[in-house]
Scaffold this motif. Structure first.
Motif, PDB file in Angstrom:
ATOM      1  N   TRP A  59       0.854  -1.181   0.000  1.00  0.00           N
ATOM      2  CA  TRP A  59       0.000   0.000   0.000  1.00  0.00           C
ATOM      3  C   TRP A  59       0.890   1.230   0.000  1.00  0.00           C
ATOM      4  CZ3 TRP A  59      -5.408  -0.455   0.261  1.00  0.00           C
ATOM      5  CH2 TRP A  59      -5.894  -1.737   0.573  1.00  0.00           C
ATOM      6  N   THR A  60       0.412   2.324  -0.585  1.00  0.00           N
ATOM      7  CA  THR A  60       1.119   3.588  -0.463  1.00  0.00           C
ATOM      8  C   THR A  60       0.116   4.655  -0.056  1.00  0.00           C
ATOM      9  OG1 THR A  60       2.615   5.163  -1.546  1.00  0.00           O
ATOM     10  CG2 THR A  60       0.942   4.138  -2.940  1.00  0.00           C
ATOM     11  N   ALA A  61       0.503   5.459   0.921  1.00  0.00           N
ATOM     12  CA  ALA A  61      -0.431   6.405   1.536  1.00  0.00           C
ATOM     13  C   ALA A  61       0.207   7.786   1.661  1.00  0.00           C
ATOM     14  CB  ALA A  61      -0.846   5.909   2.922  1.00  0.00           C
ATOM     15  N   ASP A  62      -0.631   8.805   1.498  1.00  0.00           N
ATOM     16  CA  ASP A  62      -0.210  10.183   1.751  1.00  0.00           C
ATOM     17  C   ASP A  62      -1.305  10.842   2.578  1.00  0.00           C
ATOM     18  OD1 ASP A  62       0.857  12.707   1.774  1.00  0.00           O
ATOM     19  OD2 ASP A  62       1.318  12.769  -0.352  1.00  0.00           O
ATOM     20  N   PRO A  63      -1.064  11.051   3.871  1.00  0.00           N
ATOM     21  CA  PRO A  63      -2.120  11.575   4.739  1.00  0.00           C
ATOM     22  C   PRO A  63      -2.513  13.015   4.433  1.00  0.00           C
ATOM     23  CG  PRO A  63      -0.063  11.362   5.934  1.00  0.00           C
ATOM     24  CD  PRO A  63       0.146  10.693   4.619  1.00  0.00           C
ATOM     25  N   ILE A  64      -1.574  13.823   3.954  1.00  0.00           N
ATOM     26  CA  ILE A  64      -1.911  15.160   3.447  1.00  0.00           C
ATOM     27  C   ILE A  64      -1.098  15.389   2.185  1.00  0.00           C
ATOM     28  CG2 ILE A  64      -1.959  17.638   3.850  1.00  0.00           C
ATOM     29  CD1 ILE A  64      -2.226  17.170   6.779  1.00  0.00           C
ATOM     30  N   ASP A  65      -1.743  15.194   1.049  1.00  0.00           N
ATOM     31  CA  ASP A  65      -1.126  15.462  -0.246  1.00  0.00           C
ATOM     32  C   ASP A  65      -1.527  16.881  -0.645  1.00  0.00           C
ATOM     33  OD1 ASP A  65      -0.011  15.271  -2.787  1.00  0.00           O
ATOM     34  OD2 ASP A  65      -1.865  14.479  -3.635  1.00  0.00           O
ATOM     35  N   GLY A  66      -0.540  17.749  -0.806  1.00  0.00           N
ATOM     36  CA  GLY A  66      -0.821  19.154  -1.069  1.00  0.00           C
ATOM     37  C   GLY A  66      -0.776  19.959   0.216  1.00  0.00           C
ATOM     38  N   THR A  67       0.360  19.901   0.907  1.00  0.00           N
ATOM     39  CA  THR A  67       0.469  20.534   2.232  1.00  0.00           C
ATOM     40  C   THR A  67       0.207  22.036   2.170  1.00  0.00           C
ATOM     41  OG1 THR A  67       2.118  18.867   2.824  1.00  0.00           O
ATOM     42  CG2 THR A  67       1.954  20.794   4.250  1.00  0.00           C
ATOM     43  N   LYS A  68       0.735  22.696   1.148  1.00  0.00           N
ATOM     44  CA  LYS A  68       0.537  24.141   1.065  1.00  0.00           C
ATOM     45  C   LYS A  68      -0.921  24.487   0.781  1.00  0.00           C
ATOM     46  CE  LYS A  68       5.275  25.415  -0.019  1.00  0.00           C
ATOM     47  NZ  LYS A  68       6.204  26.141  -0.919  1.00  0.00           N
ATOM     48  N   GLY A  69      -1.582  23.666  -0.024  1.00  0.00           N
ATOM     49  CA  GLY A  69      -3.008  23.865  -0.231  1.00  0.00           C
ATOM     50  C   GLY A  69      -3.787  23.679   1.058  1.00  0.00           C
ATOM     51  N   PHE A  70      -3.404  22.681   1.832  1.00  0.00           N
ATOM     52  CA  PHE A  70      -4.026  22.436   3.138  1.00  0.00           C
ATOM     53  C   PHE A  70      -3.859  23.645   4.048  1.00  0.00           C
ATOM     54  CE2 PHE A  70      -3.300  20.993   7.550  1.00  0.00           C
ATOM     55  CZ  PHE A  70      -4.541  20.438   7.827  1.00  0.00           C
ATOM     56  N   LEU A  71      -2.647  24.205   4.090  1.00  0.00           N
ATOM     57  CA  LEU A  71      -2.379  25.350   4.961  1.00  0.00           C
ATOM     58  C   LEU A  71      -3.142  26.597   4.501  1.00  0.00           C
ATOM     59  CD1 LEU A  71       1.460  24.863   5.493  1.00  0.00           C
ATOM     60  CD2 LEU A  71      -0.350  24.464   7.160  1.00  0.00           C
ATOM     61  N   ARG A  72      -3.375  26.718   3.194  1.00  0.00           N
ATOM     62  CA  ARG A  72      -4.129  27.857   2.675  1.00  0.00           C
ATOM     63  C   ARG A  72      -5.629  27.674   2.816  1.00  0.00           C
ATOM     64  NH1 ARG A  72      -0.788  27.269  -1.880  1.00  0.00           N
ATOM     65  NH2 ARG A  72      -2.592  26.413  -2.979  1.00  0.00           N
ATOM     66  N   GLY A  73      -6.067  26.495   3.230  1.00  0.00           N
ATOM     67  CA  GLY A  73      -7.493  26.203   3.255  1.00  0.00           C
ATOM     68  C   GLY A  73      -8.046  25.916   1.879  1.00  0.00           C
ATOM     69  N   ILE A 177      -4.431  23.974  -9.205  1.00  0.00           N
ATOM     70  CA  ILE A 177      -4.891  23.419  -7.935  1.00  0.00           C
ATOM     71  C   ILE A 177      -3.805  22.520  -7.362  1.00  0.00           C
ATOM     72  CG2 ILE A 177      -7.378  23.564  -8.322  1.00  0.00           C
ATOM     73  CD1 ILE A 177      -7.357  20.738  -9.339  1.00  0.00           C
ATOM     74  N   ASP A 178      -3.823  22.370  -6.052  1.00  0.00           N
ATOM     75  CA  ASP A 178      -2.842  21.549  -5.362  1.00  0.00           C
ATOM     76  C   ASP A 178      -3.269  20.088  -5.340  1.00  0.00           C
ATOM     77  OD1 ASP A 178      -1.005  23.697  -3.998  1.00  0.00           O
ATOM     78  OD2 ASP A 178      -3.051  24.360  -3.572  1.00  0.00           O
ATOM     79  N   SER A 179      -2.291  19.227  -5.145  1.00  0.00           N
ATOM     80  CA  SER A 179      -2.506  17.825  -4.792  1.00  0.00           C
ATOM     81  C   SER A 179      -3.072  16.986  -5.931  1.00  0.00           C
ATOM     82  CB  SER A 179      -3.444  17.720  -3.571  1.00  0.00           C
ATOM     83  OG  SER A 179      -4.798  17.895  -3.939  1.00  0.00           O
ATOM     84  N   GLN A 180      -3.472  15.750  -5.578  1.00  0.00           N
ATOM     85  CA  GLN A 180      -4.071  14.852  -6.557  1.00  0.00           C
ATOM     86  C   GLN A 180      -5.511  15.233  -6.898  1.00  0.00           C
ATOM     87  OE1 GLN A 180      -2.883  10.522  -6.355  1.00  0.00           O
ATOM     88  NE2 GLN A 180      -1.913  11.188  -4.447  1.00  0.00           N
ATOM     89  N   ALA A 181      -5.961  16.364  -6.372  1.00  0.00           N
ATOM     90  CA  ALA A 181      -7.245  16.904  -6.829  1.00  0.00           C
ATOM     91  C   ALA A 181      -7.198  17.189  -8.333  1.00  0.00           C
ATOM     92  CB  ALA A 181      -7.595  18.172  -6.058  1.00  0.00           C
ATOM     93  N   LYS A 182      -5.999  17.346  -8.886  1.00  0.00           N
ATOM     94  CA  LYS A 182      -5.874  17.521 -10.346  1.00  0.00           C
ATOM     95  C   LYS A 182      -6.332  16.257 -11.078  1.00  0.00           C
ATOM     96  CE  LYS A 182      -1.528  18.875  -9.774  1.00  0.00           C
ATOM     97  NZ  LYS A 182      -1.487  19.315  -8.351  1.00  0.00           N
ATOM     98  N   TYR A 183      -5.958  15.102 -10.563  1.00  0.00           N
ATOM     99  CA  TYR A 183      -6.458  13.849 -11.141  1.00  0.00           C
ATOM    100  C   TYR A 183      -7.980  13.787 -11.011  1.00  0.00           C
ATOM    101  CZ  TYR A 183      -1.787  11.674 -11.464  1.00  0.00           C
ATOM    102  OH  TYR A 183      -0.489  11.359 -11.799  1.00  0.00           O
ATOM    103  N   ALA A 184      -8.492  14.219  -9.864  1.00  0.00           N
ATOM    104  CA  ALA A 184      -9.937  14.206  -9.657  1.00  0.00           C
ATOM    105  C   ALA A 184     -10.633  15.084 -10.687  1.00  0.00           C
ATOM    106  CB  ALA A 184     -10.264  14.681  -8.236  1.00  0.00           C
ATOM    107  N   ALA A 185     -10.037  16.243 -10.992  1.00  0.00           N
ATOM    108  CA  ALA A 185     -10.634  17.154 -11.965  1.00  0.00           C
ATOM    109  C   ALA A 185     -10.720  16.505 -13.348  1.00  0.00           C
ATOM    110  CB  ALA A 185      -9.834  18.448 -12.031  1.00  0.00           C
TER     111      ALA A 185
END
Length: 265
Positions: A59-73, A177-185
């Motif tokens: 398994w591979t996990a990333d608990p917060i992918d897009g740290t700067k996006g997380f910090l910016r809300g 956009i930050d993180s793997q949300a780009k894949y989601a888009a």
């Protein structure tokens, strides 16, 4: 599956080197869970950094992918994927601030997206509700495409991306956009192309930054390769050592974008 390795970015190195911070973190952990010793906490943090046979099951996990996006809300993701024999078989993205169509501001935020190899891709609201199958858009004309890229210029070569989009005749501004949300888009059809070429030629992508998103796009009907058209190889190491650049598209535009990349890069 108690013997399954979990591969991640985190380890306890910083805490071991900074006893005061370590004590603060340990106190916070114990506010939210049963009593955990400091040594046990460090052991758990190191779990994902152990040596692994990447040709087998992990398994591979990333608990917060897009740290700067997380910090910016802004956009970030919680990512998890199962890899067997180098192939991603399950991918899950929790995207608390994601909208399936960001151009509809009244739409609610927060979705769970997931895919199982060969069974399609789905999404459902994090607040609860029915799941629905998702699919990439049907766009076949590159100049009408919307492409997404990272917000941070330090993470990716915005200049190269612009030259690629200019070559394709794309006129709309990039969707940053930050993180793997780009894949989601891309998987949801709110973007047709995702480009990621690091500014540093020696940089290689980390597997936890792409595994979940890649299978979700693929199962939504899209295509994911590197900038040379090669499939992403998750069987080598913690990094995608055999690949340079990431290209995710709706599939219809993939060869057009690869031709533009070959002209520019």
């Amino acid at each position: 599956f108690p013997e399954d390795p979990i591969v991640g970015e985190e380890d306890a190195g910083i805490l071991r080197d900074n006893p005061d911070i370590c004590r603060q973190v340990s106190d916070l952990v114990n506010e939210h869970t049963d009593a955990v010793t400091e040594s046990r906490m460090l052991e758990v943090l190191d779990f994902g950094s152990r040596d692994t046979d990447f040709t087998k099951r992990f398994w591979t996990a990333d608990p917060i992918d897009g740290t700067k996006g997380f910090l910016r809300g802004d956009q970030y993701a919680v990512a998890l994927a199962l890899v067997e024999n180098g192939q991603i078989v399950i991918g899950i993205l929790g995207c608390p601030n994601f909208q399936a169509d960001d151009r509809q501001p009244d739409e609610g935020k927060g979705y769970l997206l997931y895919a199982v190899r060969g069974e399609g891709a789905f999404m459902m609201p994090l607040k609860g509700g029915d799941r629905k199958r998702i699919s990439v858009d049907a766009l076949t004309s590159a100049e009408k495409a919307r492409f997404c890229e990272s917000v941070e210029s330090a993470h990716t070569s915005h200049g190269t991306h612009k030259r690629i989009s200019d070559t394709l005749g794309i006129t709309s501004p990039p969707y940053r956009i930050d993180s793997q949300a780009k894949y989601a888009a891309v998987a949801c059809g709110s973007a047709s192309i995702y480009l990621r070429l690091p500014g540093n030629k020696e940089y290689r992508e980390k597997i936890w930054d792409h595994a979940a998103g890649a299978v979700i796009v693929s199962e939504a009907g899209g295509q994911v390769t590197d900038f040379g058209g090669k499939a992403l190889d998750f069987s080598i190491s913690r990094k995608l050592e055999g690949n340079t650049g990431i290209l995710a598209t709706n599939g219809h535009l993939h060869q057009q974008v690869l031709r533009a990349i070959s002209e520019v890069v």
